[in-house]
Design an enzyme around this catalytic site. Structure first.
Site, PDB file in Angstrom:
ATOM      1  N   GLU A  91       0.828  -1.212   0.000  1.00  0.00           N
ATOM      2  CA  GLU A  91       0.000   0.000   0.000  1.00  0.00           C
ATOM      3  C   GLU A  91       0.858   1.256   0.000  1.00  0.00           C
ATOM      4  O   GLU A  91       0.541   2.237  -0.676  1.00  0.00           O
ATOM      5  CB  GLU A  91      -0.953   0.010   1.205  1.00  0.00           C
ATOM      6  CG  GLU A  91      -2.011  -1.091   1.199  1.00  0.00           C
ATOM      7  CD  GLU A  91      -3.085  -0.935   0.130  1.00  0.00           C
ATOM      8  OE1 GLU A  91      -3.107   0.090  -0.580  1.00  0.00           O
ATOM      9  OE2 GLU A  91      -3.908  -1.868   0.005  1.00  0.00           O
ATOM     10  N   ARG A  95       0.540   3.731  -3.259  1.00  0.00           N
ATOM     11  CA  ARG A  95      -0.079   5.051  -3.026  1.00  0.00           C
ATOM     12  C   ARG A  95       0.967   6.142  -2.831  1.00  0.00           C
ATOM     13  O   ARG A  95       0.923   7.175  -3.495  1.00  0.00           O
ATOM     14  CB  ARG A  95      -1.000   4.993  -1.814  1.00  0.00           C
ATOM     15  CG  ARG A  95      -2.110   3.979  -2.015  1.00  0.00           C
ATOM     16  CD  ARG A  95      -3.183   4.087  -0.979  1.00  0.00           C
ATOM     17  NE  ARG A  95      -3.885   2.824  -0.848  1.00  0.00           N
ATOM     18  CZ  ARG A  95      -5.171   2.697  -0.613  1.00  0.00           C
ATOM     19  NH1 ARG A  95      -5.935   3.748  -0.474  1.00  0.00           N
ATOM     20  NH2 ARG A  95      -5.736   1.516  -0.492  1.00  0.00           N
ATOM     21  N   ASP A 224      -4.368 -10.008  -8.578  1.00  0.00           N
ATOM     22  CA  ASP A 224      -4.639  -8.994  -9.608  1.00  0.00           C
ATOM     23  C   ASP A 224      -3.471  -8.192 -10.196  1.00  0.00           C
ATOM     24  O   ASP A 224      -3.055  -8.397 -11.336  1.00  0.00           O
ATOM     25  CB  ASP A 224      -5.749  -8.034  -9.126  1.00  0.00           C
ATOM     26  CG  ASP A 224      -5.533  -7.427  -7.738  1.00  0.00           C
ATOM     27  OD1 ASP A 224      -4.476  -7.666  -7.138  1.00  0.00           O
ATOM     28  OD2 ASP A 224      -6.435  -6.706  -7.256  1.00  0.00           O
ATOM     29  N   GLU A 358     -12.193  -0.303 -10.589  1.00  0.00           N
ATOM     30  CA  GLU A 358     -11.784  -1.252 -11.643  1.00  0.00           C
ATOM     31  C   GLU A 358     -12.709  -1.291 -12.865  1.00  0.00           C
ATOM     32  O   GLU A 358     -12.244  -1.445 -13.994  1.00  0.00           O
ATOM     33  CB  GLU A 358     -11.648  -2.665 -11.060  1.00  0.00           C
ATOM     34  CG  GLU A 358     -10.481  -2.841 -10.105  1.00  0.00           C
ATOM     35  CD  GLU A 358     -10.729  -2.277  -8.713  1.00  0.00           C
ATOM     36  OE1 GLU A 358     -11.910  -1.990  -8.375  1.00  0.00           O
ATOM     37  OE2 GLU A 358      -9.758  -2.102  -7.952  1.00  0.00           O
ATOM     38  N   THR A 444      -0.824   0.910 -10.507  1.00  0.00           N
ATOM     39  CA  THR A 444      -2.134   0.374 -10.139  1.00  0.00           C
ATOM     40  C   THR A 444      -2.985   1.355  -9.328  1.00  0.00           C
ATOM     41  O   THR A 444      -4.161   1.126  -9.112  1.00  0.00           O
ATOM     42  CB  THR A 444      -1.982  -0.972  -9.405  1.00  0.00           C
ATOM     43  OG1 THR A 444      -3.224  -1.639  -9.401  1.00  0.00           O
ATOM     44  CG2 THR A 444      -1.454  -0.799  -7.989  1.00  0.00           C
TER      45      THR A 444
HETATM   46  C1  DMJ Z   1      -6.378   0.145  -5.414  1.00  0.00           C
HETATM   47  O1  DMJ Z   1      -5.720   0.442  -4.254  1.00  0.00           O
HETATM   48  C2  DMJ Z   1      -5.466  -0.461  -6.433  1.00  0.00           C
HETATM   49  O2  DMJ Z   1      -6.073  -0.403  -7.679  1.00  0.00           O
HETATM   50  C3  DMJ Z   1      -5.104  -1.884  -6.099  1.00  0.00           C
HETATM   51  O3  DMJ Z   1      -4.289  -2.490  -7.062  1.00  0.00           O
HETATM   52  C4  DMJ Z   1      -6.346  -2.703  -5.932  1.00  0.00           C
HETATM   53  N1  DMJ Z   1      -7.348  -2.106  -5.119  1.00  0.00           N
HETATM   54  C5  DMJ Z   1      -7.548  -0.711  -5.012  1.00  0.00           C
HETATM   55  C6  DMJ Z   1      -8.833  -0.158  -5.544  1.00  0.00           C
HETATM   56  O4  DMJ Z   1      -9.911  -0.989  -5.527  1.00  0.00           O
END
Ligand code: DMJ
Length: 447
Positions: A91, A95, A224, A358, A444
């Site tokens: 995380e 982020r 994912d 998503e 992501t």
């Molecule tokens: C985000 O923090 C990122 O896209 C992560 O890869 C997966 N989940 C969340 C959003 O749903």
């Protein structure tokens, strides 16, 4: 529904989310819009301001200059990297590292570069394991690291240690220090070497022995973004990273052979795989794969290109169905294809929607790739549903049940709503030359 009007709506939604965060939760990680206070949580090891870091690029791209300047000033004067708490490596990377890198590449401000390099160094001790596979949790002060209590037998999670590559390559590039690239290349080396059941990558790996701990495979949660980072590593390298390319298309072949299913009603979906047994469930998180398969289509084998584009469109269609089959027109956390229903949540615990991006992310990529107007129409449906069911007086909130019109809000404005959901909506209704996909790779969480 002219694009420009909807684009304006997404800017207004961003301003509303931001203004309320600023007013009630400034400097905290997220806004609690019902109780009008800030949330800190336990994912970021004492780091603060996740919504600010996550919003930098969205504010900048949307031209919200005053708001962007406030965010920048906060990073300059108040982002304290000397925290001493337990953080999720994943995380913090997606982020904070991703957010600062995105801001640096968009604006060229040296301050972001200095901050991100300072933070990057603090993450390195997580890799001090017998295999070099990092553990999930790290104390940012002491550097001690350990595995999540819930992860089976002290294992590390594929979607966590497999979602560092893009950021770490940039940390090496900006610092001139190869160590970051070495760390992520070592992960890749191990993944290449290890035996894979049916060519699949299970979600749990021991950082001690380097062996899989459980044979659970998923393109949604726990797996994912590992797949996402393979194709994006290839694209980000100007298509020179042949190893990432080989791994991505190899993984896709195994996924197609083992996970991709067609429902009796004709919906294509990605099931989960548990030691050879299929669980006919698809998570909201797995809906990013429409966009991923779309952006990977062009570089697949020539005879598979159209097939990949078709598959991407089918998956995106299924995810849209998970939205249209609910009362609120927002999709549940997970939907199933057994027990009589299709693309609907059958368990009470899967009915919530927490402002996740998503599905809209896949609309955006598919729009850019095909210009089929349905993707903009679907994006507009999502805007209307968000406005109707998630907007509260002081921000946007997740909801507990997408199948009921009597809203029960979860009192949380997730930071990824600002960094992803609203940004993808804005891009969906912008011209293709705003952050062209040929020139920009989104990590992501950010741009
Ligand atoms: C985000 O923090 C990122 O896209 C992560 O890869 C997966 N989940 C969340 C959003 O749903």
């Amino acid at each position: 529904m002219p694009g420009i009007l909807v684009r304006g709506t997404s800017v207004k939604m961003m301003k509303f989310s931001w203004d309320n965060y600023k007013r009630y939760a400034w400097g905290k990680n997220e806004l609690r819009p019902l109780t009008r206070n800030g949330h800190i949580g336990n994912m970021f090891g004492g780091l603060r301001g996740a919504s600010i870091i996550d919003s930098l690029d969205t504010l900048y791209i949307m031209g919200l200059t005053e708001e962007y300047n406030d965010a920048k000033e906060w990073v300059q004067t108040s982002l304290d990297l000397n925290s001493n708490g337990e953080a999720s490596l994943f995380e913090v990377n997606i982020r904070y590292v991703g957010g600062l890198l995105a801001a640096y590449y968009l604006t060229g401000e040296e301050m972001y570069k200095n901050k991100v390099l300072e933070l990057g160094e603090k993450l390195l001790p997580a890799f001090n394991t017998p295999t070099g596979i990092p553990r999930g949790v790290i104390n940012l002060g002491s550097g001690t690291s350990w595995s999540w209590g819930w992860a089976s037998a002290g294992s590390s999670i594929l979607a966590e240690f497999g979602t560092l590559h893009l950021e770490f390559v940039h940390l090496s590039e900006l610092s001139g220090n190869p160590v970051y690239t070495e760390k992520v290349m070592n992960i890749r080396k191990l993944l290449n070497k290890i035996e894979k059941p049916h060519g699949l990558y299970p979600n749990f790996l021991s950082p001690v022995s380097g062996n899989w701990v459980q044979h659970h495979v998923s393109i949604g949660g726990l797996g994912d973004s590992f797949y996402e980072y393979l194709i994006k590593s290839y694209l980000m390298s100007d298509k020179t990273d042949g190893e990432a390319k080989k791994m991505y298309y190899g993984a896709m072949e195994a996924i197609e052979a083992n996970l991709v299913q067609k429902s009796p009603g004709g919906l294509t979906y990605m099931a989960e795989w548990r030691g050879g047994i299929l669980d006919h469930k698809m998570g909201h998180l797995a809906c990013f794969s429409g966009g991923m398969i779309g952006i990977g289509a062009d570089d697949g084998a020539p005879e598979k290109r159209q097939h990949f584009l078709d598959l991407a469109a089918e998956i995106t269609h299924t995810c849209h169905e998970s939205y249209t089959r609910s009362a609120t027109k927002l999709g549940p956390e997970a939907f199933r294809f057994d027990g009589g229903g299709e693309a609907t949540a059958t368990r009470l615990s899967d009915r919530y929607y927490i402002l996740r991006p998503e599905v809209i992310e896949s609309y955006m990529y598919m729009w850019r790739l095909t210009h089929d107007p349905k993707y903009r129409e679907w994006g507009w449906e999502a805007v209307e549903a968000l406005e109707q069911h998630c907007r509260v007086e002081s921000g946007f909130s997740g909801i507990r049940d997408v199948y009921t019109m009597t809203a029960s809000h979860d009192n949380m404005q997730q930071s990824f709503f600002l960094s992803e959901t609203l940004k993808y909506l804005y891009l969906l209704f912008s011209d293709d030359d705003l952050l062209p996909l040929e020139d920009w790779v989104f990590n992501t969480e950010e741009g």
